[in-house]
Motif scaffolding. Structure first.
Motif, PDB file in Angstrom:
ATOM      1  N   LEU A 152       0.827  -1.210   0.000  1.00  0.00           N
ATOM      2  CA  LEU A 152       0.000   0.000   0.000  1.00  0.00           C
ATOM      3  C   LEU A 152       0.858   1.256   0.000  1.00  0.00           C
ATOM      4  N   ALA A 153       1.968   1.220   0.744  1.00  0.00           N
ATOM      5  CA  ALA A 153       2.862   2.381   0.771  1.00  0.00           C
ATOM      6  C   ALA A 153       3.411   2.670  -0.614  1.00  0.00           C
ATOM      7  N   GLU A 154       3.739   1.605  -1.366  1.00  0.00           N
ATOM      8  CA  GLU A 154       4.233   1.779  -2.734  1.00  0.00           C
ATOM      9  C   GLU A 154       3.141   2.305  -3.653  1.00  0.00           C
ATOM     10  N   ARG A 155       1.924   1.767  -3.473  1.00  0.00           N
ATOM     11  CA  ARG A 155       0.845   2.097  -4.401  1.00  0.00           C
ATOM     12  C   ARG A 155       0.247   3.477  -4.134  1.00  0.00           C
ATOM     13  N   VAL A 156      -0.070   3.761  -2.871  1.00  0.00           N
ATOM     14  CA  VAL A 156      -0.870   4.960  -2.590  1.00  0.00           C
ATOM     15  C   VAL A 156      -0.346   5.759  -1.404  1.00  0.00           C
ATOM     16  N   GLY A 157       0.857   5.439  -0.913  1.00  0.00           N
ATOM     17  CA  GLY A 157       1.395   6.164   0.221  1.00  0.00           C
ATOM     18  C   GLY A 157       1.706   7.618  -0.121  1.00  0.00           C
ATOM     19  N   ILE A 158       1.656   8.468   0.900  1.00  0.00           N
ATOM     20  CA  ILE A 158       1.953   9.893   0.755  1.00  0.00           C
ATOM     21  C   ILE A 158       3.162  10.211   1.624  1.00  0.00           C
ATOM     22  N   ASP A 159       4.173  10.838   1.039  1.00  0.00           N
ATOM     23  CA  ASP A 159       5.386  11.181   1.775  1.00  0.00           C
ATOM     24  C   ASP A 159       5.112  12.275   2.798  1.00  0.00           C
ATOM     25  N   LEU A 160       5.630  12.045   4.018  1.00  0.00           N
ATOM     26  CA  LEU A 160       5.576  13.044   5.087  1.00  0.00           C
ATOM     27  C   LEU A 160       6.996  13.196   5.624  1.00  0.00           C
ATOM     28  N   GLY A 161       7.851  13.832   4.839  1.00  0.00           N
ATOM     29  CA  GLY A 161       9.254  13.912   5.211  1.00  0.00           C
ATOM     30  C   GLY A 161       9.881  12.529   5.143  1.00  0.00           C
ATOM     31  N   ALA A 162      10.431  12.084   6.284  1.00  0.00           N
ATOM     32  CA  ALA A 162      11.053  10.749   6.340  1.00  0.00           C
ATOM     33  C   ALA A 162      10.010   9.652   6.519  1.00  0.00           C
ATOM     34  N   TYR A 163       8.778  10.018   6.790  1.00  0.00           N
ATOM     35  CA  TYR A 163       7.709   9.059   7.032  1.00  0.00           C
ATOM     36  C   TYR A 163       6.841   8.920   5.779  1.00  0.00           C
ATOM     37  N   ARG A 164       5.896   7.989   5.854  1.00  0.00           N
ATOM     38  CA  ARG A 164       4.958   7.793   4.743  1.00  0.00           C
ATOM     39  C   ARG A 164       3.589   7.472   5.329  1.00  0.00           C
ATOM     40  N   SER A 165       2.584   8.147   4.858  1.00  0.00           N
ATOM     41  CA  SER A 165       1.216   7.976   5.347  1.00  0.00           C
ATOM     42  C   SER A 165       0.439   7.077   4.407  1.00  0.00           C
ATOM     43  N   VAL A 166      -0.334   6.159   4.980  1.00  0.00           N
ATOM     44  CA  VAL A 166      -1.152   5.240   4.194  1.00  0.00           C
ATOM     45  C   VAL A 166      -2.579   5.261   4.741  1.00  0.00           C
ATOM     46  N   THR A 167      -3.542   5.476   3.851  1.00  0.00           N
ATOM     47  CA  THR A 167      -4.952   5.433   4.230  1.00  0.00           C
ATOM     48  C   THR A 167      -5.491   4.031   4.019  1.00  0.00           C
ATOM     49  N   LEU A 168      -6.236   3.529   4.996  1.00  0.00           N
ATOM     50  CA  LEU A 168      -6.813   2.185   4.937  1.00  0.00           C
ATOM     51  C   LEU A 168      -8.338   2.305   4.889  1.00  0.00           C
ATOM     52  N   PRO A 169      -8.941   2.265   3.699  1.00  0.00           N
ATOM     53  CA  PRO A 169     -10.400   2.360   3.621  1.00  0.00           C
ATOM     54  C   PRO A 169     -11.108   1.084   4.048  1.00  0.00           C
ATOM     55  N   MET A 170     -10.343  -0.002   4.177  1.00  0.00           N
ATOM     56  CA  MET A 170     -10.927  -1.280   4.577  1.00  0.00           C
ATOM     57  C   MET A 170     -10.883  -1.449   6.097  1.00  0.00           C
ATOM     58  N   SER A 171     -11.740  -2.327   6.618  1.00  0.00           N
ATOM     59  CA  SER A 171     -11.782  -2.589   8.055  1.00  0.00           C
ATOM     60  C   SER A 171     -10.694  -3.579   8.452  1.00  0.00           C
ATOM     61  N   ARG A 172     -10.478  -3.713   9.754  1.00  0.00           N
ATOM     62  CA  ARG A 172      -9.518  -4.703  10.246  1.00  0.00           C
ATOM     63  C   ARG A 172      -9.969  -6.121   9.869  1.00  0.00           C
ATOM     64  N   SER A 173     -11.279  -6.354   9.861  1.00  0.00           N
ATOM     65  CA  SER A 173     -11.770  -7.686   9.481  1.00  0.00           C
ATOM     66  C   SER A 173     -11.552  -7.944   7.994  1.00  0.00           C
ATOM     67  N   ASP A 174     -11.638  -6.890   7.164  1.00  0.00           N
ATOM     68  CA  ASP A 174     -11.312  -7.037   5.747  1.00  0.00           C
ATOM     69  C   ASP A 174      -9.856  -7.461   5.577  1.00  0.00           C
ATOM     70  N   ILE A 175      -8.959  -6.788   6.298  1.00  0.00           N
ATOM     71  CA  ILE A 175      -7.533  -7.114   6.229  1.00  0.00           C
ATOM     72  C   ILE A 175      -7.307  -8.547   6.683  1.00  0.00           C
ATOM     73  N   ALA A 176      -7.986  -8.946   7.758  1.00  0.00           N
ATOM     74  CA  ALA A 176      -7.845 -10.311   8.272  1.00  0.00           C
ATOM     75  C   ALA A 176      -8.290 -11.340   7.235  1.00  0.00           C
ATOM     76  N   ASP A 177      -9.426 -11.091   6.605  1.00  0.00           N
ATOM     77  CA  ASP A 177      -9.941 -12.039   5.610  1.00  0.00           C
ATOM     78  C   ASP A 177      -9.103 -12.039   4.341  1.00  0.00           C
ATOM     79  N   PHE A 178      -8.346 -10.997   4.103  1.00  0.00           N
ATOM     80  CA  PHE A 178      -7.442 -10.927   2.956  1.00  0.00           C
ATOM     81  C   PHE A 178      -6.133 -11.660   3.235  1.00  0.00           C
ATOM     82  N   LEU A 179      -5.661 -11.577   4.471  1.00  0.00           N
ATOM     83  CA  LEU A 179      -4.357 -12.143   4.826  1.00  0.00           C
ATOM     84  C   LEU A 179      -4.451 -13.532   5.446  1.00  0.00           C
TER      85      LEU A 179
END
Length: 224
Positions: A152-179
């Protein structure tokens, strides 16, 4: 989008619209929560995501759900299996899509460039699925979640200086069912990453990657 082999350079993947020499069909737009198609529907169109995020799911015979993939800008969804859709496809956010007739994949007579581009996209999907299956079978919970965040950081991450911000539109249960994890394991692993100061959790939908190299190394099993 699948969890694929991480890009060791961490460079963002640009959205590339498919080339077509024919007049474009009008965009399809979906509101959050709307379905693009259902499992078992006949395939008439393929769609490239222009903006927003889709969730592709299947239900097992016992009622359990598997999230097959997420559709991000640049992804193609709707590839047929025996001429039918093999997943449900729901909008996690407002979505804009560019439709292409299924015949553009099956025959290059109308637009050879588009036919070639769709075939290449189908081959990339097969490769992504293979990487994802390997991840599901071989990686630990922390490695799976780290790999997910790296992609996600590669695809849609936004640079914040040395950091990178990632938005997660999916729920934790979505992530669980994906992984292939439980929701509790996903939540616990997020907490572990936060305590290790690899990430910060700005809110439930926003992750700040504070140590990108450490996250990448974890995704590849190079650190604890």
């Amino acid at each position: 989008m699948y969890v694929t082999i991480p890009n060791e350079h961490g460079t963002p993947c640009a959205f590339t619209p498919l080339v077509s020499t024919l007049p474009q069909t009008a965009e399809t737009r979906l509101k959050t929560g709307a379905y693009l198609y259902y499992e078992g529907d006949e395939v008439e169109w393929l769609y490239q995501v222009n903006s927003g995020v889709l969730r592709l799911t299947r239900l097992l015979s016992d009622g359990r759900r598997q999230v097959i993939a997420f559709g991000y800008p640049g992804d193609i969804v709707g590839f047929p299996s025996a001429n039918i859709h093999h997943t449900d496809c729901e909008a996690l956010t407002d979505v804009r899509l560019q439709p292409f007739r299924r015949s553009a994949l099956e025959s290059g007579e109308g637009d050879p460039q588009l036919h070639t581009a769709l075939l290449q996209a189908a081959l990339r999907e097969i490769s992504g699925m293979q990487d994802h299956f390997m991840m599901l079978g071989r990686k630990s919970a922390s490695e799976k979640l780290a790999s997910f965040l790296c992609v996600l950081a590669e695809r849609v991450g936004i640079d914040l200086g040395a950091y990178r911000s990632v938005t997660l539109p999916m729920s934790r249960s979505d992530i669980a069912d994906f992984l292939g994890l439980t929701t509790e394991t996903v939540s616990r692993t997020f907490t572990q990453l936060r305590k290790s100061k690899i990430i910060a959790i700005d809110n439930i939908y926003t992750i700040i990657i504070q140590r990108p190299t450490a996250l990448l190394e974890l995704s590849m099993g190079d650190c604890d």
